[in-house]
Design an enzyme around this catalytic site. Structure first.
Site, PDB file in Angstrom:
ATOM      1  N   GLU A  39       0.833  -1.203   0.000  1.00  0.00           N
ATOM      2  CA  GLU A  39       0.000   0.000   0.000  1.00  0.00           C
ATOM      3  C   GLU A  39       0.868   1.253   0.000  1.00  0.00           C
ATOM      4  O   GLU A  39       0.594   2.228  -0.690  1.00  0.00           O
ATOM      5  CB  GLU A  39      -0.903   0.011   1.241  1.00  0.00           C
ATOM      6  CG  GLU A  39      -2.200  -0.723   1.039  1.00  0.00           C
ATOM      7  CD  GLU A  39      -2.966  -0.164  -0.156  1.00  0.00           C
ATOM      8  OE1 GLU A  39      -3.372   1.008  -0.114  1.00  0.00           O
ATOM      9  OE2 GLU A  39      -3.135  -0.907  -1.144  1.00  0.00           O
ATOM     10  N   LYS A 119      25.269   5.085  25.012  1.00  0.00           N
ATOM     11  CA  LYS A 119      26.296   5.642  24.137  1.00  0.00           C
ATOM     12  C   LYS A 119      26.341   4.775  22.888  1.00  0.00           C
ATOM     13  O   LYS A 119      26.866   3.661  22.898  1.00  0.00           O
ATOM     14  CB  LYS A 119      27.658   5.672  24.826  1.00  0.00           C
ATOM     15  CG  LYS A 119      28.688   6.396  23.980  1.00  0.00           C
ATOM     16  CD  LYS A 119      29.937   6.728  24.760  1.00  0.00           C
ATOM     17  CE  LYS A 119      30.832   7.692  23.986  1.00  0.00           C
ATOM     18  NZ  LYS A 119      31.267   7.173  22.699  1.00  0.00           N
ATOM     19  N   CYS A 416      32.703 -39.566  14.470  1.00  0.00           N
ATOM     20  CA  CYS A 416      32.292 -40.945  14.152  1.00  0.00           C
ATOM     21  C   CYS A 416      32.976 -41.495  12.910  1.00  0.00           C
ATOM     22  O   CYS A 416      32.717 -42.625  12.511  1.00  0.00           O
ATOM     23  CB  CYS A 416      30.782 -41.017  13.989  1.00  0.00           C
ATOM     24  SG  CYS A 416      30.217 -40.289  12.438  1.00  0.00           S
TER      25      CYS A 416
HETATM   26  S1  IVH Z   1      26.600  13.756  23.714  1.00  0.00           S
HETATM   27  C1  IVH Z   1      28.766  17.510  24.415  1.00  0.00           C
HETATM   28  N1  IVH Z   1      25.278  11.491  23.852  1.00  0.00           N
HETATM   29  O1  IVH Z   1      30.051   9.968  21.587  1.00  0.00           O
HETATM   30  C2  IVH Z   1      28.554  16.068  24.300  1.00  0.00           C
HETATM   31  N2  IVH Z   1      27.243  11.551  22.525  1.00  0.00           N
HETATM   32  O2  IVH Z   1      32.610  11.323  22.686  1.00  0.00           O
HETATM   33  C3  IVH Z   1      28.255  15.657  22.920  1.00  0.00           C
HETATM   34  N3  IVH Z   1      27.752   9.457  21.381  1.00  0.00           N
HETATM   35  O3  IVH Z   1      30.811  12.262  19.103  1.00  0.00           O
HETATM   36  C4  IVH Z   1      27.946  14.248  22.718  1.00  0.00           C
HETATM   37  N4  IVH Z   1      25.990   8.338  22.114  1.00  0.00           N
HETATM   38  O4  IVH Z   1      29.306  10.297  18.468  1.00  0.00           O
HETATM   39  C5  IVH Z   1      26.349  12.123  23.340  1.00  0.00           C
HETATM   40  N5  IVH Z   1      23.967   9.578  24.029  1.00  0.00           N
HETATM   41  C6  IVH Z   1      25.033  10.212  23.524  1.00  0.00           C
HETATM   42  C7  IVH Z   1      25.947   9.573  22.660  1.00  0.00           C
HETATM   43  C8  IVH Z   1      27.053  10.284  22.178  1.00  0.00           C
HETATM   44  C9  IVH Z   1      27.075   8.295  21.353  1.00  0.00           C
HETATM   45  C10 IVH Z   1      29.029   9.682  20.682  1.00  0.00           C
HETATM   46  C11 IVH Z   1      28.985  10.834  19.724  1.00  0.00           C
HETATM   47  C12 IVH Z   1      30.071  11.768  20.149  1.00  0.00           C
HETATM   48  C13 IVH Z   1      30.915  10.936  21.050  1.00  0.00           C
HETATM   49  C14 IVH Z   1      31.442  11.812  22.156  1.00  0.00           C
END
Ligand code: IVH
Length: 670
Positions: A39, A119, A416
């Site tokens: 769809e 993260k 075996c």
């Molecule tokens: S905050 C000022 N939140 O980690 C802080 N980063 O080392 C900005 N990343 O370049 C980043 N999950 O690629 C933030 N929940 C999250 C994240 C995250 C992954 C990565 C991102 C960044 C690196 C920072």
């Protein structure tokens, strides 16, 4: 929304844009498809037809632009109005305690609330929306300026080209992570392998490689996804919510994808609990993460704490041990599976991967060993993720020692000594020994006794090993002839346990047809198929005599399953074992006791219940005619939540799905 009857083609065109955007959001952001693909395709084709006759109507926001455009020579550079910083990392509890202390001291506060989130292991991206329209998307680059990857980003269906809702600021830079779901990554790599193309080592590399394509048509074919977690430029500043948590909730309202694994944390104790809880389910998450992130929740407090060099003082990444590590291949053996599948396994110098010592890693099959060119003596990268079996990802060719030897598939089964066969169109080689092969016999017995098969408690791996090695048991039927003396003589088996085991074996004579069929361990016949077969045939002999065409009429049975059942039943020794078993058993054909309140309803179970195990609850619901699903969507009728329920509960609350406890479920079943 049903289609209104627009008066003009322009109206219809506008309607299609809105409707398709709504469908994409439901599918890619809410994970809750509203219409069958066909769809969607029909509406999408209609949109393309209109654009064919009115090319002047096409704007960069048209959903037709998601397929990618002309290839670039190079990416333009974009200066970030608000720099894209990085996070400070912590590995130890002490660093976390210190972080909380610094925040409290900096704020002169006794307690600080943190937003806890995942993260993600992908690529940071900044999406600039002006008056709700996506205008630029840029990579992080050196933090001050990045690359303009707008055309590529527009191909990602989880990212809205237009924000929804009423509260849209003039300028909003959404920061977040582009990544690939593990399942999409695996599928993409499999396709690449079939086409003889290069495979990516992990989802992160795949996401990065896909996003850095100069030809956005290539990016459009890559299954990328996105989660929002931060903010860059904003106009007006008065739009800013008070806390990070509220910002993320607002993002959801704007139609942006935000991961639901997030929680506000009020103490170091809660922070650690969050870290451990996510750590425990890291392997079962559908994407890779390398840690969790804590951010001071209040923006006013974030501003007070400020930054040191290139990282904020108000946030911390708390990492998990890496899931990939380098080690050397000491040898390559083969393992024989329950179905006779021969799997090459690399024996490794012990190495820590993700907190576990790994000494073996699967190489899947012969072709895989050739393609990755893994040789004995090689240094390899080993990875544990998603599932528990570690695998060899790639060979570090630079480190190959002289004389590293290639793997040769043996021609005889190591267990075996039967021939190893490989059918022309199969990737997998198999031992032809069948029940004659000890490896297959042992695993067939373990499967036979499994909790969800004949449920023989106490018949574990250690006992089965001895029973088979001492030639006391060759087939499942032999189990029922075991005497007390034979069992009590086994290692680690006292009189009491021998007695219990005999009783458990005897108790298993009373079972259901579905369990019995499942217990036979026929290839491709899992628990659900076994239930379908039992419902359809109602007797073992009827199933044994069914031919291929007949089998194909059973619900969810396709040619592969049907073929596997008939070849199993054609083997004389299999029929003989079944007859021997049937002679001493009573097989109940389960009548479903349909309960009107739950029949046809979909349930999702989460957490642990006060009286029932989850398996028991599942069985009760299924017997009453309900379906039990693994994940929550808008189609879920009830979520049954017990203690320590996690993200499924959060998702149910988000979607407004009724949440009940065990007692309420039992009431429904009455
Ligand atoms: S905050 C000022 N939140 O980690 C802080 N980063 O080392 C900005 N990343 O370049 C980043 N999950 O690629 C933030 N929940 C999250 C994240 C995250 C992954 C990565 C991102 C960044 C690196 C920072």
């Amino acid at each position: 929304m049903s289609s209104p009857s627009p008066t003009t083609l322009a109206d219809r065109y506008a309607f299609l844009q809105a409707e398709l955007a709504r469908l994409e959001h439901a599918y890619y952001v809410l994970d809750n498809p509203l219409l069958p693909d066909i769809e969607y395709d029909r509406l999408y084709r209609e949109l393309l037809d209109i654009e064919g006759t009115h090319p002047e109507w096409i704007t960069s926001e048209s959903l037709s632009q998601r397929v990618g455009g002309t290839a670039l020579k190079e990416f333009d550079s974009v200066t970030h109005e608000v720099p894209m910083l990085s996070l400070n990392n912590a590995f130890e509890e002490a660093e976390l305690v210190a972080f909380d202390r610094r925040c409290r001291e900096g704020l002169h506060a006794d307690h600080v609330a943190y937003a806890g989130e995942l993260k993600f292991d992908g690529l940071a991206i900044s999406l600039r929306y002006e008056n709700g329209s996506l205008v630029t998307a840029a990579t992080r680059g050196d933090g001050a300026s990045g690359e303009d990857v707008t055309a590529n980003i527009k191909t990602i269906r989880a990212i809205p080209l237009k924000l929804t809702g009423k509260n849209i600021p003039q300028v909003l830079e959404v920061r977040g992570e582009v990544f690939m779901y593990l399942k999409d990554f695996q599928k993409m790599n499999q396709q690449a392998a079939t086409l003889g193309e290069k495979e990516f080592a992990n989802p992160r590399n795949a996401a990065a490689g896909s996003l850095r394509q100069l030809d956005s048509k290539i990016t459009a074919k890559r299954p990328l996804s996105f989660f929002a977690y931060g903010l860059g430029a904003l106009e007006p500043q008065s739009w800013l919510p008070k806390t990070h948590e509220e910002l993320l909730n607002t993002y959801v309202e704007l139609g942006l994808p935000v991961c639901s694994e997030r929680r506000v944390l009020h103490s170091v104790k809660e922070i650690l609990a969050f870290y451990n809880e996510i750590g425990a389910k890291r392997d079962s998450l559908p994407y890779d993460i390398d840690g969790v992130v804590y951010k001071v929740n209040s923006f006013a407090e974030q501003a007070k704490l400020g930054f040191v060099s290139r990282a904020p003082r108000f946030a911390l990444a708390h990492k998990y041990p890496a899931q990939e590590a380098l080690t050397t291949v000491l040898g390559i053996d083969v393992q024989v599976g329950r179905t006779g599948a021969i799997t090459p396994v690399a024996r490794l110098a012990p190495v820590e991967v993700g907190g576990v010592t790994v000494t073996n890693a699967t190489l899947h099959n012969e072709d895989e060993v050739k393609r990755k060119d893994v040789r004995i003596g090689d240094t390899v990268s080993v990875r544990r993720a998603g599932d528990v079996i570690p695998e060899v990802v790639s060979v570090i060719k630079d480190r190959r020692p002289q004389g590293a030897t290639e793997f040769v598939m043996p021609i005889r089964c190591p267990v075996c000594d039967s021939h190893i066969e490989r059918l022309a169109d199969e990737a997998v080689a198999r031992c032809s020994g069948g029940l004659f092969c000890g490896a297959q016999r042992k695993q067939a017995l373990i499967h036979f006794a499994h909790r969800r098969a004949l449920d023989i408690e106490g018949l574990g791996e250690k006992i089965v090993d001895q029973l088979v090695d001492q030639n006391l048991v060759r087939t499942p039927a032999d189990l029922y002839r075991l005497g007390f003396a034979a069992l009590a003589n086994l290692e680690r088996m006292g009189d009491k346990s021998a007695d219990n085991l005999i009783q458990a074996i005897n108790a298993s004579r009373n079972t259901t047809l579905a369990r019995f069929i499942f217990a036979l361990g026929i290839r491709h016949v899992g628990e659900t198929t076994a239930k379908d077969l039992a419902n359809h045939y109602q007797s073992m002999h009827a199933l044994m005599d069914a031919n291929l065409d007949e089998l194909l009429t059973v619900k969810d049975v396709g040619p592969v399953v049907a073929d596997s059942i008939t070849s199993f039943m054609e083997e004389a020794h299999n029929r003989e074992v079944i007859e021997q078993l049937l002679a001493g058993m009573q097989l109940a054909v389960e009548e479903k006791s349909i309960s009107a309140a739950v029949a046809g309803k979909t349930f999702v179970l989460t957490g642990s219940f006060p009286t029932l195990t989850r398996d028991e609850a599942k069985d009760l619901l299924e017997k009453a005619g309900a379906k039990v699903a693994g994940s929550v969507s808008k189609k879920t009728d009830y979520v049954v939540a017990g203690a320590d329920a996690g993200s499924k509960l959060t998702k149910a609350e988000e979607l407004g799905v009724p949440v009940i406890d065990e007692a309420a479920m039992l009431d429904l079943l009455k």
